[in-house]
Design a protein around this motif. Structure first.
Motif, PDB file in Angstrom:
ATOM      1  N   LEU A   1      -0.913   4.612   3.574  1.00  0.00           N
ATOM      2  CA  LEU A   1      -2.259   4.545   4.511  1.00  0.00           C
ATOM      3  C   LEU A   1      -3.255   5.263   3.794  1.00  0.00           C
ATOM      4  O   LEU A   1      -3.011   6.487   3.827  1.00  0.00           O
ATOM      5  CB  LEU A   1      -2.141   4.898   6.014  1.00  0.00           C
ATOM      6  N   TYR A   2      -4.273   4.605   3.138  1.00  0.00           N
ATOM      7  CA  TYR A   2      -5.485   5.443   2.641  1.00  0.00           C
ATOM      8  C   TYR A   2      -6.598   5.246   3.281  1.00  0.00           C
ATOM      9  O   TYR A   2      -6.709   4.551   4.318  1.00  0.00           O
ATOM     10  CB  TYR A   2      -5.640   4.835   1.319  1.00  0.00           C
ATOM     11  N   GLY A   3      -7.458   6.245   3.240  1.00  0.00           N
ATOM     12  CA  GLY A   3      -8.767   6.392   4.150  1.00  0.00           C
ATOM     13  C   GLY A   3      -9.028   7.688   4.310  1.00  0.00           C
ATOM     14  O   GLY A   3      -8.253   8.630   4.318  1.00  0.00           O
ATOM     15  N   ASP A   4     -10.497   8.114   4.265  1.00  0.00           N
ATOM     16  CA  ASP A   4     -10.795   9.375   4.862  1.00  0.00           C
ATOM     17  C   ASP A   4     -10.454   9.938   6.048  1.00  0.00           C
ATOM     18  O   ASP A   4     -10.121   9.033   7.053  1.00  0.00           O
ATOM     19  CB  ASP A   4     -12.238   9.594   4.554  1.00  0.00           C
ATOM     20  N   LEU A   5     -10.762  11.125   6.534  1.00  0.00           N
ATOM     21  CA  LEU A   5     -10.384  11.636   7.580  1.00  0.00           C
ATOM     22  C   LEU A   5     -11.323  10.782   8.743  1.00  0.00           C
ATOM     23  O   LEU A   5     -12.404  10.580   8.424  1.00  0.00           O
ATOM     24  CB  LEU A   5     -10.854  12.943   7.730  1.00  0.00           C
ATOM     25  N   GLY A   6     -10.561  10.218   9.726  1.00  0.00           N
ATOM     26  CA  GLY A   6     -11.411   9.491  10.915  1.00  0.00           C
ATOM     27  C   GLY A   6     -11.712   8.201  10.493  1.00  0.00           C
ATOM     28  O   GLY A   6     -12.045   7.354  11.201  1.00  0.00           O
ATOM     29  N   ALA A   7     -10.916   7.735   9.384  1.00  0.00           N
ATOM     30  CA  ALA A   7     -10.980   6.106   8.859  1.00  0.00           C
ATOM     31  C   ALA A   7     -10.113   5.415   9.937  1.00  0.00           C
ATOM     32  O   ALA A   7     -10.592   4.094  10.201  1.00  0.00           O
ATOM     33  CB  ALA A   7     -10.318   6.023   7.466  1.00  0.00           C
ATOM     34  N   GLY A   8      -9.065   5.831  10.501  1.00  0.00           N
ATOM     35  CA  GLY A   8      -8.329   5.132  11.469  1.00  0.00           C
ATOM     36  C   GLY A   8      -6.931   4.974  11.475  1.00  0.00           C
ATOM     37  O   GLY A   8      -6.406   4.057  11.978  1.00  0.00           O
ATOM     38  N   LYS A   9      -6.603   5.906  10.155  1.00  0.00           N
ATOM     39  CA  LYS A   9      -5.015   5.811   9.911  1.00  0.00           C
ATOM     40  C   LYS A   9      -4.016   5.967  11.066  1.00  0.00           C
ATOM     41  O   LYS A   9      -3.188   5.167  11.255  1.00  0.00           O
ATOM     42  CB  LYS A   9      -4.750   6.731   8.665  1.00  0.00           C
ATOM     43  N   THR A  10      -4.369   7.259  11.959  1.00  0.00           N
ATOM     44  CA  THR A  10      -3.436   7.377  12.860  1.00  0.00           C
ATOM     45  C   THR A  10      -3.580   6.467  13.962  1.00  0.00           C
ATOM     46  O   THR A  10      -2.531   6.065  14.768  1.00  0.00           O
ATOM     47  CB  THR A  10      -3.717   8.957  13.335  1.00  0.00           C
ATOM     48  N   THR A  11      -4.764   6.016  13.964  1.00  0.00           N
ATOM     49  CA  THR A  11      -5.039   4.769  15.339  1.00  0.00           C
ATOM     50  C   THR A  11      -4.188   3.660  15.009  1.00  0.00           C
ATOM     51  O   THR A  11      -3.540   3.216  15.940  1.00  0.00           O
ATOM     52  CB  THR A  11      -6.437   4.350  15.329  1.00  0.00           C
ATOM     53  N   LEU A  12      -4.242   3.142  13.631  1.00  0.00           N
ATOM     54  CA  LEU A  12      -3.393   2.155  13.166  1.00  0.00           C
ATOM     55  C   LEU A  12      -1.851   2.482  13.377  1.00  0.00           C
ATOM     56  O   LEU A  12      -1.029   1.499  14.053  1.00  0.00           O
ATOM     57  CB  LEU A  12      -3.462   1.925  11.662  1.00  0.00           C
ATOM     58  N   VAL A  13      -1.562   3.543  13.261  1.00  0.00           N
ATOM     59  CA  VAL A  13       0.144   4.212  13.324  1.00  0.00           C
ATOM     60  C   VAL A  13       0.426   3.812  15.038  1.00  0.00           C
ATOM     61  O   VAL A  13       1.420   3.611  15.212  1.00  0.00           O
ATOM     62  CB  VAL A  13       0.344   5.540  12.938  1.00  0.00           C
ATOM     63  N   LYS A  14      -0.559   4.324  15.643  1.00  0.00           N
ATOM     64  CA  LYS A  14      -0.313   4.258  17.055  1.00  0.00           C
ATOM     65  C   LYS A  14       0.022   2.856  17.473  1.00  0.00           C
ATOM     66  O   LYS A  14       1.050   2.645  18.479  1.00  0.00           O
ATOM     67  CB  LYS A  14      -1.595   4.665  17.974  1.00  0.00           C
ATOM     68  N   GLY A  15      -0.613   1.805  16.891  1.00  0.00           N
ATOM     69  CA  GLY A  15      -0.489   0.551  17.303  1.00  0.00           C
ATOM     70  C   GLY A  15       0.868   0.025  16.853  1.00  0.00           C
ATOM     71  O   GLY A  15       1.698  -0.755  17.547  1.00  0.00           O
TER      72      GLY A  15
END
Ligand code: ADP
Ligand code: MG
Length: 137
Positions: free
Chosen positions: A28-42
Protein backbone atom coordinates in the motif's frame (compact mmCIF):
# COMPACT_ATOMS: atom_id res chain seq x y z
CA UNK A 1 -11.44 4.25 -8.42
CA UNK A 2 -12.25 7.60 -6.82
CA UNK A 3 -13.68 7.79 -3.30
CA UNK A 4 -15.33 10.90 -1.90
CA UNK A 5 -14.84 10.19 1.81
CA UNK A 6 -13.27 7.73 4.27
CA UNK A 7 -16.43 5.62 4.49
CA UNK A 8 -16.28 4.99 0.74
CA UNK A 9 -12.65 3.90 0.96
CA UNK A 10 -13.55 1.56 3.82
CA UNK A 11 -16.39 0.17 1.76
CA UNK A 12 -14.21 -0.28 -1.33
CA UNK A 13 -11.76 -2.21 0.88
CA UNK A 14 -14.56 -4.45 2.17
CA UNK A 15 -15.63 -5.35 -1.34
CA UNK A 16 -12.16 -5.66 -2.80
CA UNK A 17 -11.22 -8.01 0.06
CA UNK A 18 -13.56 -10.63 -1.39
CA UNK A 19 -11.15 -11.12 -4.29
CA UNK A 20 -8.16 -11.83 -2.04
CA UNK A 21 -6.68 -15.28 -1.58
CA UNK A 22 -4.44 -16.88 1.02
CA UNK A 23 -0.80 -16.01 0.43
CA UNK A 24 -1.55 -12.65 -1.20
CA UNK A 25 0.87 -9.83 -0.44
CA UNK A 26 -0.52 -6.31 -0.82
CA UNK A 27 1.76 -3.27 -0.91
CA UNK A 28 0.00 0.00 0.00
CA UNK A 29 1.62 3.20 -1.28
CA UNK A 30 0.65 6.77 -0.49
CA UNK A 31 1.60 9.71 1.70
CA UNK A 32 0.61 10.06 5.33
CA UNK A 33 -3.15 10.55 5.43
CA UNK A 34 -3.70 9.11 1.97
CA UNK A 35 -5.94 6.41 3.43
CA UNK A 36 -3.80 3.27 3.60
CA UNK A 37 -4.94 2.35 7.10
CA UNK A 38 -8.54 3.22 6.25
CA UNK A 39 -8.39 0.72 3.40
CA UNK A 40 -6.88 -1.91 5.69
CA UNK A 41 -9.78 -1.36 8.11
CA UNK A 42 -12.23 -2.31 5.38
CA UNK A 43 -10.27 -5.42 4.48
CA UNK A 44 -9.98 -6.47 8.13
CA UNK A 45 -13.73 -5.98 8.65
CA UNK A 46 -14.52 -8.09 5.62
CA UNK A 47 -12.22 -11.00 6.44
CA UNK A 48 -12.20 -11.20 10.26
CA UNK A 49 -14.59 -10.46 13.11
CA UNK A 50 -12.41 -7.55 14.26
CA UNK A 51 -14.18 -4.17 14.10
CA UNK A 52 -12.59 -1.42 12.03
CA UNK A 53 -12.25 0.87 15.06
CA UNK A 54 -9.90 -1.69 16.61
CA UNK A 55 -7.52 -1.43 13.66
CA UNK A 56 -4.63 0.99 14.13
CA UNK A 57 -1.42 1.33 12.19
CA UNK A 58 1.37 -0.62 13.95
CA UNK A 59 3.85 2.22 13.52
CA UNK A 60 6.06 1.19 16.44
CA UNK A 61 5.62 -2.58 16.53
CA UNK A 62 5.64 -2.88 12.69
CA UNK A 63 3.13 -5.75 12.73
CA UNK A 64 -0.42 -6.40 13.93
CA UNK A 65 -2.09 -9.75 13.36
CA UNK A 66 -5.86 -10.10 12.95
CA UNK A 67 -7.12 -13.65 13.19
CA UNK A 68 -9.89 -14.65 10.82
CA UNK A 69 -10.63 -17.56 8.53
CA UNK A 70 -7.30 -16.46 7.10
CA UNK A 71 -4.88 -14.50 9.29
CA UNK A 72 -4.21 -10.93 8.20
CA UNK A 73 -0.71 -9.53 8.75
CA UNK A 74 -0.81 -5.73 8.83
CA UNK A 75 2.62 -4.13 8.54
CA UNK A 76 3.45 -0.45 8.94
CA UNK A 77 7.12 -0.05 8.00
CA UNK A 78 7.30 3.74 8.28
CA UNK A 79 9.92 3.59 11.02
CA UNK A 80 11.85 0.62 9.68
CA UNK A 81 15.59 1.35 9.35
CA UNK A 82 15.92 -0.73 6.21
CA UNK A 83 15.36 -4.11 4.64
CA UNK A 84 17.90 -5.76 6.94
CA UNK A 85 15.81 -4.97 10.00
CA UNK A 86 12.83 -6.64 8.32
CA UNK A 87 14.92 -9.75 7.70
CA UNK A 88 16.35 -9.73 11.25
CA UNK A 89 12.85 -9.78 12.67
CA UNK A 90 12.01 -12.85 10.64
CA UNK A 91 9.16 -11.04 8.88
CA UNK A 92 9.96 -12.56 5.49
CA UNK A 93 8.37 -15.82 6.66
CA UNK A 94 4.96 -14.14 6.62
CA UNK A 95 5.18 -13.78 2.82
CA UNK A 96 5.44 -17.55 2.50
CA UNK A 97 2.60 -18.29 4.92
CA UNK A 98 -1.10 -18.98 4.55
CA UNK A 99 -2.16 -15.51 5.58
CA UNK A 100 -2.67 -12.26 3.69
CA UNK A 101 -0.05 -9.52 4.13
CA UNK A 102 -1.02 -5.83 4.00
CA UNK A 103 2.03 -3.56 3.99
CA UNK A 104 2.10 0.19 4.56
CA UNK A 105 5.35 1.92 3.44
CA UNK A 106 6.48 -1.09 1.35
CA UNK A 107 9.18 1.04 -0.31
CA UNK A 108 11.28 0.25 2.79
CA UNK A 109 11.55 -3.36 1.58
CA UNK A 110 10.96 -2.94 -2.14
CA UNK A 111 13.47 -5.62 -3.17
CA UNK A 112 12.00 -8.16 -0.75
CA UNK A 113 8.45 -7.99 -2.10
CA UNK A 114 7.40 -11.26 -3.79
CA UNK A 115 6.77 -11.46 -7.53
CA UNK A 116 2.99 -11.51 -7.38
CA UNK A 117 2.61 -8.60 -5.00
CA UNK A 118 -0.52 -6.51 -5.55
CA UNK A 119 0.39 -2.84 -5.54
CA UNK A 120 -2.21 -0.31 -4.41
CA UNK A 121 -1.51 3.40 -4.64
CA UNK A 122 -3.69 5.87 -2.77
CA UNK A 123 -3.43 9.48 -3.87
CA UNK A 124 -4.75 12.58 -2.17
CA UNK A 125 -6.85 14.57 -4.64
CA UNK A 126 -8.85 16.86 -2.38
CA UNK A 127 -9.74 17.18 1.31
CA UNK A 128 -11.89 14.05 1.21
CA UNK A 129 -11.26 12.74 -2.26
CA UNK A 130 -8.81 9.94 -2.95
CA UNK A 131 -7.79 7.89 -5.97
CA UNK A 132 -7.22 4.15 -5.51
CA UNK A 133 -5.17 2.43 -8.16
CA UNK A 134 -4.37 -1.30 -8.20
CA UNK A 135 -1.61 -2.95 -10.24
CA UNK A 136 -0.13 -6.42 -10.20
CA UNK A 137 3.62 -6.91 -10.52
P1 ADP B 1 -2.57 6.55 6.04
O1 ADP B 1 -2.61 5.20 6.68
O2 ADP B 1 -2.35 6.51 4.56
O3 ADP B 1 -1.61 7.49 6.72
P2 ADP B 1 -5.16 6.96 7.22
O4 ADP B 1 -6.10 5.97 6.65
O5 ADP B 1 -4.62 6.68 8.58
O6 ADP B 1 -4.00 7.22 6.18
O7 ADP B 1 -5.83 8.38 7.28
C1 ADP B 1 -6.58 8.91 6.23
C2 ADP B 1 -7.28 10.15 6.78
O8 ADP B 1 -7.93 10.83 5.73
C3 ADP B 1 -8.34 9.78 7.81
O9 ADP B 1 -8.40 10.78 8.78
C4 ADP B 1 -9.62 9.77 6.97
O10 ADP B 1 -10.76 10.04 7.72
C5 ADP B 1 -9.33 10.87 6.00
N1 ADP B 1 -10.04 10.74 4.71
C6 ADP B 1 -10.76 11.71 4.13
N2 ADP B 1 -11.25 11.32 2.96
C7 ADP B 1 -10.82 10.06 2.77
C8 ADP B 1 -11.00 9.12 1.72
N3 ADP B 1 -11.71 9.38 0.61
N4 ADP B 1 -10.41 7.91 1.87
C9 ADP B 1 -9.67 7.63 2.96
N5 ADP B 1 -9.47 8.47 3.98
C10 ADP B 1 -10.04 9.69 3.90
MG1 MG C 1 -1.33 4.28 8.16
Amino acid sequence: MITENAAQTLDWGRKWAQSLQTGDVIALYGDLGAGKTTLVKGIVEALTSVQSNEVVSPTFSYLNIYEGKVPLYHFDLYRLEGAQEFLDKGFLDFFEGEGICLIEWPDRIQNLLPKNTLHITLSYLEEETRRIHVTKS
